[in-house]
Write an enzyme that holds these catalytic residues in place. Structure first.
Site, PDB file in Angstrom:
ATOM      1  CB  SER A  16      -0.879   0.014   1.249  1.00 31.53           C
ATOM      2  OG  SER A  16      -1.343   1.334   1.475  1.00 31.53           O
ATOM      3  CG  HIS A  41      -4.399  -1.422  -0.957  1.00 28.24           C
ATOM      4  ND1 HIS A  41      -5.608  -2.068  -1.143  1.00 28.24           N
ATOM      5  CD2 HIS A  41      -4.597  -0.582   0.098  1.00 28.24           C
ATOM      6  CE1 HIS A  41      -6.476  -1.645  -0.245  1.00 28.24           C
ATOM      7  NE2 HIS A  41      -5.896  -0.737   0.517  1.00 28.24           N
ATOM      8  CG  ASP A  43      -4.996   2.646   1.641  1.00 29.97           C
ATOM      9  OD1 ASP A  43      -6.016   1.945   1.709  1.00 29.97           O
ATOM     10  OD2 ASP A  43      -3.851   2.218   1.872  1.00 29.97           O
ATOM     11  CG  MET A  45      -7.793   7.681   3.266  1.00 29.32           C
ATOM     12  SD  MET A  45      -6.807   7.714   4.766  1.00 29.32           S
ATOM     13  CE  MET A  45      -6.056   6.077   4.690  1.00 29.32           C
ATOM     14  CG  HIS A  74      -9.469   0.713   0.955  1.00 30.36           C
ATOM     15  ND1 HIS A  74      -8.766   0.496   2.131  1.00 30.36           N
ATOM     16  CD2 HIS A  74     -10.777   0.798   1.312  1.00 30.36           C
ATOM     17  CE1 HIS A  74      -9.617   0.459   3.145  1.00 30.36           C
ATOM     18  NE2 HIS A  74     -10.833   0.648   2.679  1.00 30.36           N
ATOM     19  CG  MET A  76     -10.976   4.094   3.509  1.00 25.53           C
ATOM     20  SD  MET A  76      -9.342   3.936   4.244  1.00 25.53           S
ATOM     21  CE  MET A  76      -8.363   3.783   2.748  1.00 25.53           C
ATOM     22  CG  MET A 145     -11.465  -2.288   6.417  1.00 26.76           C
ATOM     23  SD  MET A 145      -9.982  -1.971   5.450  1.00 26.76           S
ATOM     24  CE  MET A 145      -8.965  -1.054   6.602  1.00 26.76           C
ATOM     25  CG  ASP A 180      -6.152  -2.477   4.032  1.00 28.87           C
ATOM     26  OD1 ASP A 180      -5.016  -2.274   4.490  1.00 28.87           O
ATOM     27  OD2 ASP A 180      -6.819  -1.613   3.412  1.00 28.87           O
TER      28      ASP A 180
HETATM   29  C1  DX5 Z   1      -5.815   1.933   6.438  1.00 30.51           C
HETATM   30  C2  DX5 Z   1      -5.536   1.550   5.020  1.00 30.51           C
HETATM   31  C3  DX5 Z   1      -4.491   0.532   4.847  1.00 30.51           C
HETATM   32  C4  DX5 Z   1      -3.127   0.933   5.350  1.00 30.51           C
HETATM   33  C5  DX5 Z   1      -2.487  -0.303   5.884  1.00 30.51           C
HETATM   34  O1  DX5 Z   1      -6.905   2.795   6.442  1.00 30.51           O
HETATM   35  O2  DX5 Z   1      -6.715   1.039   4.418  1.00 30.51           O
HETATM   36  O3  DX5 Z   1      -4.399   0.084   3.500  1.00 30.51           O
HETATM   37  O4  DX5 Z   1      -2.310   1.498   4.361  1.00 30.51           O
HETATM   38  O5  DX5 Z   1      -1.349   0.051   6.600  1.00 30.51           O
HETATM   39  P1  DX5 Z   1      -0.567  -1.003   7.516  1.00 30.51           P
HETATM   40  O6  DX5 Z   1      -0.189  -2.181   6.672  1.00 30.51           O
HETATM   41  O7  DX5 Z   1       0.603  -0.221   8.022  1.00 30.51           O
HETATM   42  O8  DX5 Z   1      -1.529  -1.380   8.621  1.00 30.51           O
HETATM   43 ZN    ZN Z   2      -6.509   0.118   2.405  1.00 30.82          ZN
END
Ligand code: DX5
Ligand code: ZN
Length: 223
Positions: A16, A41, A43, A45, A74, A76, A145, A180
């Site tokens: 990620s 991946h 993220d 947000m 992903h 969010m 999650m 994740d």
């Molecule tokens: C959290 C994200 C994850 C994050 C994971 O909201 O969805 O994808 O990057 O990070 P680690 O592997 O450090 O928990």
């Molecule tokens: Zn994620």
């Protein structure tokens, strides 16, 4: 490096980029993909659905310019449909939305599917797993999650494992199960045993000085 993960059935490791060093994103991407990572991946947000803002189509486009690897996004964000087309235009291959973000997940899944991408469903750790059951048949991917979404570097929540087992029993062979949050060498095997196919890893790769060694350590646990 994987461009079509649905052709594969084995366990896959998805760095990620949330924990990458963004001052040199291209070389970070090359390092993890040449160093054993399968695909990426992303993220996304919005500071509204989660209390953090990361990036959107612009960085997705920069990522796409850096690699032909499959890009698993992903979302969010509170309005996944609004940003779907710009993200796909930027090079995303898959869009995973949160069940809590939308009023009717069936309608959202169908709208995203119409855009011609893979579609995933996910949920916060506190959301009852049954909330995603109505949409299971319509999605390509289920993301469990194992941390509260918003930040990398959090501790793995083991209650994700029985959820993964429950969902895996309900999935078809052409669907994939992803986990994740907090994945590390000491828990990745348990997640694989629970039926997980795809493992998202941010800090346990990017926070290490030797990323290929970190990925090799994770893969070693998968056997
Ligand atoms: C959290 C994200 C994850 C994050 C994971 O909201 O969805 O994808 O990057 O990070 P680690 O592997 O450090 O928990
Ligand atoms: Zn994620």
């Amino acid at each position: 490096m994987v461009t079509d993960p649905y052709q594969l059935t084995g366990p896959l490791i998805l760095p990620s980029i949330l924990s990458a060093n963004f001052t040199r994103l291209g070389s970070e991407i090359h390092e993890v993909l040449n160093g054993g990572g399968d695909f990426l991946h992303l993220d996304i947000m919005d500071g509204h659905f989660v209390p953090n803002i990361s990036f959107g189509p612009h960085i997705t486009h920069a990522t796409r310019q850096s690699t032909p690897a499959y890009l698993d996004c992903h979302l969010m964000i509170s309005d996944p449909v609004q940003y779907a087309a710009p993200l796909l235009k930027a090079g995303a291959n898959s869009l995973t939305f949160h069940v809590e973000a939308v009023t009717d997940p069936i309608i959202t899944a169908k709208e995203l599917k119409k855009l011609g991408c893979h579609v995933g469903i996910t949920l916060r750790p506190a959301t009852p797993i049954e909330k995603i059951y109505p949409v299971l048949d319509l999605v390509d991917l289920v993301l469990i999650m194992s941390v509260v979404p918003g930040f990398s570097g959090q501790k793995f929540m083991p209650e994700a494992l029985p959820k993964a087992e429950t969902i895996k029993r309900r999935l078809r062979a052409d669907q994939r199960l992803e986990i994740d949050g907090g994945i590390k060498p000491d828990n990745i095997r348990q997640a694989a045993d629970a039926g997980v196919d795809w493992f998202v890893v941010a800090s346990a790769i990017f926070d290490k000085p030797d990323r290929p060694a970190a990925i090799a350590e994770l893969r070693k646990q998968l056997g």
